[in-house]
Motif scaffolding. Sequence first.
Motif, short mmCIF file in Angstrom:
data_model
loop_
_atom_site.label_atom_id
_atom_site.label_comp_id
_atom_site.label_asym_id
_atom_site.label_seq_id
_atom_site.Cartn_x
_atom_site.Cartn_y
_atom_site.Cartn_z
N VAL A 71 -7.28 0.95 -2.79
CA VAL A 71 -6.19 1.35 -1.89
C VAL A 71 -4.94 0.60 -2.33
O VAL A 71 -4.96 -0.62 -2.50
CB VAL A 71 -6.50 1.00 -0.42
CG1 VAL A 71 -5.29 1.33 0.46
CG2 VAL A 71 -7.72 1.79 0.07
N LEU A 72 -3.86 1.35 -2.54
CA LEU A 72 -2.56 0.74 -2.80
C LEU A 72 -1.86 0.57 -1.45
O LEU A 72 -1.78 1.52 -0.67
CB LEU A 72 -1.71 1.65 -3.69
CG LEU A 72 -2.25 1.95 -5.10
CD1 LEU A 72 -1.33 2.94 -5.80
CD2 LEU A 72 -2.38 0.67 -5.91
N LEU A 73 -1.37 -0.62 -1.20
CA LEU A 73 -0.76 -0.93 0.10
C LEU A 73 0.59 -1.60 -0.08
O LEU A 73 0.71 -2.58 -0.82
CB LEU A 73 -1.68 -1.86 0.90
CG LEU A 73 -1.09 -2.47 2.18
CD1 LEU A 73 -0.85 -1.39 3.23
CD2 LEU A 73 -2.02 -3.56 2.73
N ALA A 93 0.42 3.46 2.35
CA ALA A 93 -0.91 3.22 1.80
C ALA A 93 -1.37 4.48 1.09
O ALA A 93 -1.03 5.60 1.50
CB ALA A 93 -1.90 2.84 2.90
N CYS A 94 -2.12 4.28 0.03
CA CYS A 94 -2.65 5.42 -0.73
C CYS A 94 -4.05 5.09 -1.22
O CYS A 94 -4.28 4.04 -1.83
CB CYS A 94 -1.74 5.73 -1.92
SG CYS A 94 -2.25 7.20 -2.85
N GLY A 104 -3.06 9.60 1.65
CA GLY A 104 -1.84 8.80 1.74
C GLY A 104 -1.30 8.72 3.16
O GLY A 104 -1.55 9.61 3.99
N ILE A 105 -0.57 7.65 3.41
CA ILE A 105 0.11 7.45 4.69
C ILE A 105 1.50 6.90 4.41
O ILE A 105 1.68 6.00 3.58
CB ILE A 105 -0.63 6.46 5.60
CG1 ILE A 105 -1.90 7.08 6.18
CG2 ILE A 105 0.26 5.98 6.75
CD1 ILE A 105 -2.67 6.14 7.08
N ALA A 197 3.39 8.94 -0.59
CA ALA A 197 4.48 9.83 -0.16
C ALA A 197 4.54 11.10 -1.00
O ALA A 197 4.87 12.17 -0.49
CB ALA A 197 5.80 9.08 -0.22
N ALA A 198 4.21 11.00 -2.30
CA ALA A 198 4.19 12.21 -3.14
C ALA A 198 3.12 13.17 -2.67
O ALA A 198 3.31 14.40 -2.70
CB ALA A 198 3.97 11.82 -4.60
#
Length: 255
Positions: A71-73, A93-94, A104-105, A197-198
């Motif tokens: 998870v990317l945060l 987050a992704c 994603g968020i 976001a993408a």
Amino acid sequence: MPLDTVLGAVLTQAAGEIASFRSRGQHPATGLHRRLQDLITRTLKEAWPDLPVITATHHLPSLSALSGDCVLLNPLDGVATFAAGSPHFAITACRIRRGFPVQGIVDLPAHHVRVSVHRAERTVTGNIDRLPLFDETTVLTTPADADRARRILAGRPVETVPTASVMLALVALGRARAAAHLPVGNDGSTPWDYAGAALAVHSSGGTVRAPDGRDLAHSRRPDVHAGWLATYQAPRPAELMPLMQPPGRPTECHA
């Protein structure tokens, strides 16, 4: 399990902490950034104990070292913007699976709006009428890119939003039709800025592309890119492509 299910309650808690921080006039914002990072990371680890959480503060030798499943945060994208009193900051987050972004968020605490994507399905909570609305011909970009964007797009309105994930969320939610992070200098766009976001833009029917044409909603092992162009029902989007050319090219003459 959907990322929004895992993080829904803690993002609400984070919004409360952000509001409290501001009401007390506390500073610096880096302290809040660390607090939110610890809070959200702990929640992710409780849900997925074996899944690495890679935050924007990690110093990786290269992004190719990213785990294929993680998870990317970014617990406070736009920390300087937040510190300046602007509402244009986000928690992003992704979820990366097998190297690709899949969930994603983008949470916009100041606007009480959240957009999340799971299996290409988009969910929006909150009232998007709280968000700014831009004319369909307007292109959003950062303050640093605005003068160059106006020269390239002579006669077309350019407005500034200082945080990449917020710009992309505005496009995903139809509050703007186009946004760009120009490939100028050494200020690249990292996965923490754009990955989740993408996905939101793509789930709305739009696209986010790097200068080399890669679709950032589907690129394997998200990397640093010189820039990106996001469009959603933009009039004549091809006319915006000169924004993706590096300085020095003789293209700054498009209307």
